[in-house]
Design an enzyme around this catalytic site. Structure first.
Site, PDB file in Angstrom:
ATOM      1  CE1 TYR A 139      -3.237   2.992   1.003  1.00  0.00           C
ATOM      2  CE2 TYR A 139      -1.795   3.283   2.901  1.00  0.00           C
ATOM      3  CZ  TYR A 139      -2.819   3.735   2.092  1.00  0.00           C
ATOM      4  OH  TYR A 139      -3.429   4.934   2.367  1.00  0.00           O
ATOM      5  CE  LYS A 143      -2.988   6.009  -0.889  1.00  0.00           C
ATOM      6  NZ  LYS A 143      -4.014   6.874  -1.530  1.00  0.00           N
TER       7      LYS A 143
END
Length: 267
Positions: A139, A143
């Site tokens: 994740y 980002k």
């Protein structure tokens, strides 16, 4: 008054920003696959669709001045799902915004783009908002990649793009770590309004955090673009409530998330 497109408007952050941005005098376009729990009101237009639907994006961008890009998977998940939602989805939003002549975007990056930075609890203000990525999960990698897309589009197309490294977002702090890395809804609105006011092209990676006492976050990068947070997690709860907050791993900026198995969904 500006017209703002919020992608992922039915999500937790979008729901918190909507009434605050309306109160600030702005009109909103809400894009989401799911109808928001609070129905659109005067000053709002809902466009059903996803960031993978070019027609929906083009419809949503009509008359828009600034994009608030929140759509995506907000935690660890399978790699392919994260890439599709957080990287390809962001690419799609930036491409369609460019085609529509919308040159201001604030996009939801995350503290997890730098989650493996050892948290220097005894050195307040020591971690700059634009520090090089050091992700803690797949994740976090997506980002960090979102931030790179922001840099690319700002340079190639003269856009003003803010990659906002959001921390522990909520109406009030929910853990001991959040006392240091809290992002209040009101302060996140202040960052959106600072983005609306930008006129010079460029990419800015900033902490989207409140002015929390003792936080290791250096807020200078945000202040350079007019983002001046005012809330402080230490003043939101009384001492007994602060003491009762659940403990969380404080060895790294990413907290407990640094221990999650890679690619395993938490939902």
């Amino acid at each position: 008054m500006a017209t703002l497109l919020i992608t992922g408007a039915a999500g937790r952050i979008g729901a918190a920003l909507r009434p605050r941005l309306l109160a600030a005098g702005h009109d909103l376009v809400l894009l989401d696959e799911r109808t928001p729990d609070d129905p659109p009101t005067g000053g709002e237009r809902f466009v059903p669709g996803s960031v993978h639907d070019a027609d929906a994006l083009d419809d949503a961008l009509i008359g828009v001045d600034t994009v608030v890009h929140l759509a995506g998977i907000p935690t660890e998940a399978a790699w392919d799902d994260l890439v599709a939602a957080n990287l390809t989805g962001t690419k799609n939003v930036l491409e369609r915004a460019t085609a529509a002549g919308v040159l201001r975007v604030v996009q939801a990056s995350s503290i997890h783009a730098v989650g493996r930075v050892p948290e220097p609890l005894d050195e307040p203000g020591s971690v700059p908002g634009d520090r090089l990525p050091r992700p803690d999960t797949y994740y976090g990698v997506t980002k960090a990649g979102m931030e790179l897309l922001g840099s690319l589009f700002a340079d190639r197309f003269g856009m003003s793009i803010v990659s906002a490294r959001i921390g522990a977002f909520g109406e009030q702090p929910s853990s001991g770590r959040a006392l240091l890395m809290w992002s209040s809804p009101d302060d996140l609105v202040r960052l959106v309004l600072a983005t609306v006011a930008l006129r010079d092209p460029g990419h800015h990676v900033v902490w989207a955090l409140s002015r929390n006492t003792g936080s290791p976050a250096d807020l200078t990068a945000g202040e350079r673009i007019g983002f001046v947070p005012v809330d402080d997690a230490s003043g939101v709860l009384d001492p007994d409530a602060r003491a009762a907050l659940p403990a969380e791993d404080l060895r790294y900026l990413g907290g407990d998330m640094v221990e999650l198995p890679l690619g395993r969904s938490t939902s």
